[in-house]
Design an enzyme around this catalytic site. Structure first.
Site, PDB file in Angstrom:
ATOM      1  N   SER A  59       0.788  -1.230   0.000  1.00 29.89           N
ATOM      2  CA  SER A  59       0.000   0.000   0.000  1.00 29.89           C
ATOM      3  C   SER A  59       0.825   1.287   0.000  1.00 29.89           C
ATOM      4  O   SER A  59       0.294   2.344  -0.311  1.00 29.89           O
ATOM      5  CB  SER A  59      -0.959   0.021   1.198  1.00 29.89           C
ATOM      6  OG  SER A  59      -0.249   0.216   2.400  1.00 29.89           O
TER       7      SER A  59
ATOM      8  N   LYS B 200       0.731   4.337   6.787  1.00 32.25           N
ATOM      9  CA  LYS B 200       0.030   5.169   5.801  1.00 32.25           C
ATOM     10  C   LYS B 200       0.524   6.600   5.908  1.00 32.25           C
ATOM     11  O   LYS B 200       1.196   6.982   6.857  1.00 32.25           O
ATOM     12  CB  LYS B 200      -1.486   5.170   6.044  1.00 32.25           C
ATOM     13  CG  LYS B 200      -2.139   3.805   6.100  1.00 32.25           C
ATOM     14  CD  LYS B 200      -2.209   3.126   4.765  1.00 32.25           C
ATOM     15  CE  LYS B 200      -2.888   1.760   4.922  1.00 32.25           C
ATOM     16  NZ  LYS B 200      -2.665   0.898   3.805  1.00 32.25           N
TER      17      LYS B 200
END
Length: 172
Positions: A35, A78
């Site tokens: 990700s 993230k």
């Protein structure tokens, strides 16, 4: 006898110092998914600092670690793209914050809405929360799926990749 006592004391002190640093100052993390590619690769080992996160809200642009809202015990990595009070929107494959299309040189792939999440856009991030997204937008389960993340659940601000040595460097 004195030398042995001194050696034992030094070892105990060193262990206590390492434990203190590990619990309160730095965290070591393994990247579990794609990700954050190309910024961070699967399997990279990261060093995060905990002090700035403990003392305040993460800043937009910081790469952070936090416990997954979907899977307790799983740490996610993230990027913070918006903080409390900011308005997030997804239009034409791009991320908009406060009605401005973000220039995201680190992001790859189109930014898409995740219909099954039930999040309506534009979305105002709740105070005390952040909106996080992976840099590899098409391979990321992020705030588009699970919504706002409480800033209090952030565990560290990622500083650098330390392994593999060929990727040693600051995370930006």
């Amino acid at each position: 006898m004195r030398r042995a006592l001194w050696l034992v004391s030094a070892v105990v002190l060193a262990v206590l110092l390492v434990l203190f640093l590990r619990v309160f100052v730095v965290g070591l993390y393994v990247v579990p998914s794609a990700s954050m590619e190309l910024t961070i690769e699967v399997g990279d080992l990261l060093l995060g600092e905990k002090v700035s996160i403990a003392l305040g809200t993460p800043a937009v642009g910081q790469v952070v670690t936090f416990e997954s809202p979907e899977s307790l015990g799983t740490t996610l990595v993230k990027r913070v793209v918006a903080v409390g009070g900011q308005t997030v929107d997804v239009r034409a494959g791009r991320l908009w914050v406060d009605s401005e299309s973000l220039d995201e040189p680190y992001a790859i792939g189109r930014t898409a809405v995740v219909p099954e999440s039930g999040i309506a856009y534009p979305h105002v991030v709740a105070e005390g929360c952040v909106w996080v997204m992976g840099d590899n937008r098409e391979a990321s389960r992020d705030s588009r799926v699970f919504g706002d993340v409480p800033a209090s659940s952030m565990s560290s601000h990622v500083l650098l990749t330390y392994w593999p040595l060929g990727r040693l460097g600051l995370v930006r």
